[in-house]
Design a protein around this motif. Structure first.
Motif, PDB file in Angstrom:
ATOM      1  N   ALA A  63       0.834  -1.212   0.000  1.00  0.00           N
ATOM      2  CA  ALA A  63       0.000   0.000   0.000  1.00  0.00           C
ATOM      3  C   ALA A  63       0.865   1.257   0.000  1.00  0.00           C
ATOM      4  N   LEU A  64       1.956   1.233   0.765  1.00  0.00           N
ATOM      5  CA  LEU A  64       2.845   2.398   0.773  1.00  0.00           C
ATOM      6  C   LEU A  64       3.544   2.530  -0.570  1.00  0.00           C
ATOM      7  N   ASP A  65       3.960   1.413  -1.159  1.00  0.00           N
ATOM      8  CA  ASP A  65       4.620   1.464  -2.464  1.00  0.00           C
ATOM      9  C   ASP A  65       3.695   2.095  -3.513  1.00  0.00           C
ATOM     10  N   GLU A  66       2.414   1.732  -3.503  1.00  0.00           N
ATOM     11  CA  GLU A  66       1.444   2.328  -4.443  1.00  0.00           C
ATOM     12  C   GLU A  66       1.302   3.832  -4.210  1.00  0.00           C
ATOM     13  N   CYS A 119       2.426   9.468  -5.892  1.00  0.00           N
ATOM     14  CA  CYS A 119       2.943  10.792  -5.555  1.00  0.00           C
ATOM     15  C   CYS A 119       4.149  11.134  -6.416  1.00  0.00           C
ATOM     16  N   TYR A 120       5.011  10.152  -6.639  1.00  0.00           N
ATOM     17  CA  TYR A 120       6.190  10.374  -7.495  1.00  0.00           C
ATOM     18  C   TYR A 120       5.763  10.804  -8.893  1.00  0.00           C
ATOM     19  N   ALA A 131      12.180  11.585  -2.604  1.00  0.00           N
ATOM     20  CA  ALA A 131      11.922  10.905  -1.317  1.00  0.00           C
ATOM     21  C   ALA A 131      10.932   9.754  -1.519  1.00  0.00           C
ATOM     22  N   CYS A 132       9.915   9.970  -2.350  1.00  0.00           N
ATOM     23  CA  CYS A 132       8.928   8.917  -2.635  1.00  0.00           C
ATOM     24  C   CYS A 132       9.562   7.767  -3.418  1.00  0.00           C
ATOM     25  N   ARG A 133      10.411   8.113  -4.377  1.00  0.00           N
ATOM     26  CA  ARG A 133      11.059   7.068  -5.179  1.00  0.00           C
ATOM     27  C   ARG A 133      11.917   6.173  -4.286  1.00  0.00           C
ATOM     28  N   ARG A 134      12.726   6.792  -3.410  1.00  0.00           N
ATOM     29  CA  ARG A 134      13.575   6.013  -2.510  1.00  0.00           C
ATOM     30  C   ARG A 134      12.738   5.170  -1.541  1.00  0.00           C
ATOM     31  N   CYS A 135      11.654   5.756  -1.032  1.00  0.00           N
ATOM     32  CA  CYS A 135      10.810   5.031  -0.080  1.00  0.00           C
ATOM     33  C   CYS A 135      10.133   3.842  -0.760  1.00  0.00           C
ATOM     34  N   GLY A 136       9.617   4.066  -1.960  1.00  0.00           N
ATOM     35  CA  GLY A 136       8.995   2.975  -2.705  1.00  0.00           C
ATOM     36  C   GLY A 136       9.988   1.842  -2.968  1.00  0.00           C
TER      37      GLY A 136
END
Lengths: 136, 136, 136, 136
Positions: B91-94, B99-100, B119-124
């Protein structure tokens, strides 16, 4: 290591009266404190003598919730209002103090409480400093 | 800089099958992503051409909420269950992907979107890596 | 009693394909579930035999965090994207299932677990229904 | 409709000095306020004239975050401490006041702001009442 400073400087702030360095430190300490408190509550609940740690775990959960909320409020420049920020900082400072006082009772036995207590102490100090010196 | 690694190693984990280094990185990226997304949504809303950034700001708020929740779930060892962790990571990856994709549309004009998108790309990626390699 | 339905209908939705009634019910159940799980974790931690309830309390905290995040994501129409909503609903459904399974082990002894287990069961069902029938 | 009252009475409270009815109302109003503010911020951001609503949307997000945190703190009996609860209630009251003041500027044009402003007013009142009369 985190993007907090870069994010805050990327956006032309509506809060010229706030010391940007103190603000960045306070947000970082709040994020760190929220995670440490979440972990600490988990470690407290799993201890075989968990019942006597219940108050510590609960204080940590309260502190995690306030720290998460306040990190978000401080990250918003557009709706910035000194009275809202100040009341939020005072609430987090109280939650940090309560958790610190519970944690230090168990700091010798529980490494999680030792680290979490320190995180709360630093976060509370960052709140106090922002309240006192952040808005000249 | 943060206490994430110290907190996780302070408490004897109930999840031997999880790679501890990947877990620490994922929690740190989620905390950073949550703050960057909160700031980015604030910057988007304040832009004079805010209406065309509404979708970006909303995707950032969704991502901040999922990242905050998942950082907490990953910080708890006691109730660890692979199926709950995996669904939360997906769910977080989606949310990071959505957002990315919005952020990079505005990355040239908005520095906040540029940093937040990264930040979103790294987190995903940290979520995907934990899903793929974290549990051998 | 709550303003959920009024708020959702006040704002011209960007998600015509979603059944509005099911969405309102799912948000209400998620808000209720988040509060019940927070209370349940508190009651579990304070029980004199707390250690054997640690897994239940932790599952409740995970469920509270996911329910809070998903209630927010579902409340946003502007950035609505089916894949983000679906992954979030699946993650909440998993967290509800895990908490329900722990709660029902203690439901005869602990009234808090009995009520919380029911709240999780209803919330999980609302998620499943929105996933299955919400988008025809 | 919600389980708040049932959950609070299921667990023998550690806060005999708090009026249980006022506490239940305050938690319910905080949950409702958090959802209304989340929806309101979404509606504000999507308005074609979004820039002039940025401050309202931001105040609503601040209020949603404080309301979510305070509903959780008030739901925990085990670590209850009057000074922590009082500071949290004051912080939520400030956030409600700030959001209410922004919302009523747009209440005639925006139905979302009208409903959200009312939700903030009721929540702020419930906080004040609990602060004033909740602990005799």
């Amino acid at each position: 290591m985190t993007d907090v400073a870069a994010m805050l400087s990327a956006y032309p702030a509506k809060r010229p009266q706030v010391d940007e360095n103190m603000l960045v430190i306070c947000i970082q300490e709040a994020l760190n404190c929220a995670q440490a408190c979440t972990s600490c509550a988990d470690a407290c609940s799993a201890d075989p003598s968990a019942a006597h740690l219940a108050r510590c775990g609960g204080a940590a959960l309260n502190c995690a919730d306030m720290a998460t909320a306040v990190a978000r409020v401080l990250s918003r420049s557009t709706p910035y209002e000194p009275s809202v920020a100040a009341a939020a900082l005072r609430a987090l400072d109280e939650a940090c103090r309560a958790c610190y006082e519970e944690c230090r009772k168990h700091a010798l036995d529980m490494e999680a409480c030792q680290i979490c207590g320190e995180a709360c102490r630093r976060c509370g100090q960052a709140c106090q400093r922002l309240l006192r010196d952040g808005e000249p």
